[in-house]
Write a protein that holds these residues in place. Structure first.
Motif, PDB file in Angstrom:
ATOM      1  N   TYR A 285      -5.176  -7.973  -0.763  1.00 41.97           N
ATOM      2  CA  TYR A 285      -5.048  -6.522  -0.649  1.00 41.97           C
ATOM      3  C   TYR A 285      -6.403  -5.897  -0.350  1.00 41.97           C
ATOM      4  O   TYR A 285      -6.541  -5.115   0.586  1.00 41.97           O
ATOM      5  N   GLN A 286      -7.384  -6.269  -1.131  1.00 47.56           N
ATOM      6  CA  GLN A 286      -8.712  -5.668  -0.970  1.00 47.56           C
ATOM      7  C   GLN A 286      -9.354  -6.063   0.358  1.00 47.56           C
ATOM      8  O   GLN A 286      -9.930  -5.227   1.045  1.00 47.56           O
ATOM      9  N   THR A 287      -9.227  -7.306   0.754  1.00 50.64           N
ATOM     10  CA  THR A 287      -9.830  -7.775   1.995  1.00 50.64           C
ATOM     11  C   THR A 287      -9.124  -7.189   3.215  1.00 50.64           C
ATOM     12  O   THR A 287      -9.768  -6.711   4.146  1.00 50.64           O
TER      13      THR A 287
ATOM     14  N   ARG B  78      -9.072  -3.064   2.633  1.00 52.97           N
ATOM     15  CA  ARG B  78     -10.336  -2.488   2.185  1.00 52.97           C
ATOM     16  C   ARG B  78     -10.114  -1.415   1.119  1.00 52.97           C
ATOM     17  O   ARG B  78     -10.709  -0.354   1.136  1.00 52.97           O
ATOM     18  N   ARG B  79      -9.179  -1.726   0.235  1.00 60.98           N
ATOM     19  CA  ARG B  79      -8.825  -0.834  -0.859  1.00 60.98           C
ATOM     20  C   ARG B  79      -8.586  -1.679  -2.110  1.00 60.98           C
ATOM     21  O   ARG B  79      -8.396  -2.872  -2.011  1.00 60.98           O
ATOM     22  N   VAL B  80      -8.549  -1.034  -3.260  1.00 58.74           N
ATOM     23  CA  VAL B  80      -8.272  -1.722  -4.517  1.00 58.74           C
ATOM     24  C   VAL B  80      -6.905  -1.254  -5.008  1.00 58.74           C
ATOM     25  O   VAL B  80      -6.667  -0.058  -5.171  1.00 58.74           O
TER      26      VAL B  80
ATOM     27  N   ARG C 185       0.840  -1.206   0.000  1.00 54.95           N
ATOM     28  CA  ARG C 185       0.000   0.000   0.000  1.00 54.95           C
ATOM     29  C   ARG C 185       0.871   1.251   0.000  1.00 54.95           C
ATOM     30  O   ARG C 185       0.623   2.200  -0.738  1.00 54.95           O
TER      31      ARG C 185
ATOM     32  N   ALA D  68      -4.448  -9.567  -5.194  1.00 55.02           N
ATOM     33  CA  ALA D  68      -5.555  -8.608  -5.272  1.00 55.02           C
ATOM     34  C   ALA D  68      -6.621  -8.852  -4.205  1.00 55.02           C
ATOM     35  O   ALA D  68      -7.005  -7.919  -3.497  1.00 55.02           O
TER      36      ALA D  68
ATOM     37  N   ARG E  91      -6.561   1.129  -8.016  1.00 55.03           N
ATOM     38  CA  ARG E  91      -6.958   2.510  -7.698  1.00 55.03           C
ATOM     39  C   ARG E  91      -5.879   3.215  -6.888  1.00 55.03           C
ATOM     40  O   ARG E  91      -5.640   4.398  -7.064  1.00 55.03           O
ATOM     41  N   ASP E  92      -5.243   2.501  -5.985  1.00 52.39           N
ATOM     42  CA  ASP E  92      -4.201   3.116  -5.163  1.00 52.39           C
ATOM     43  C   ASP E  92      -3.024   3.578  -6.004  1.00 52.39           C
ATOM     44  O   ASP E  92      -2.500   4.664  -5.793  1.00 52.39           O
TER      45      ASP E  92
END
Length: 106
Positions: free
Chosen positions: A81-83, A86-88, A50, A78, A91-92
């Protein structure tokens, strides 16, 4: 684990470094932190990913960051990371690139 986030890690190596059994390490770690040692290592790597995506160097991609952070399976990176964050990731890196451009042209 935080100091060696970019190095391969196994539960056996962690137990050896702690001079304890795998079972004892797992139990103690879960009691102290609420997660397994490997889940903690994954969380450290995801946090580092991140950070790398938030301020991307030229040519940074989600793929390069995933590999740099020890994730050899992009299909697993992926969702982790998302779980976890709580981001994608895509997009980051895009948001980080926009931010870098804004700072560059001020």
């Amino acid at each position: 684990m935080r100091a060696n986030w970019d190095k391969p890690v196994t539960i056996e190596a962690l137990a050896a470094a702690a001079n304890t059994s795998v079972r004892s390490l797992f139990h103690s770690f879960r009691q102290a932190r609420g997660i397994s040692p490997m889940a903690f290592a994954r969380r450290v790597r995801l946090t580092r990913a991140r950070d790398m995506l938030a301020v991307p160097a030229s040519g940074t991609t989600v793929t390069s960051v995933a590999f740099d952070c020890g994730f050899g399976n992009l299909g697993a990176f992926a969702p982790y990371y998302q779980t976890s964050l709580r981001r994608v990731a895509v997009r980051d890196v895009a948001d980080g690139t926009k931010q870098s451009c804004r700072q560059q042209y001020r």
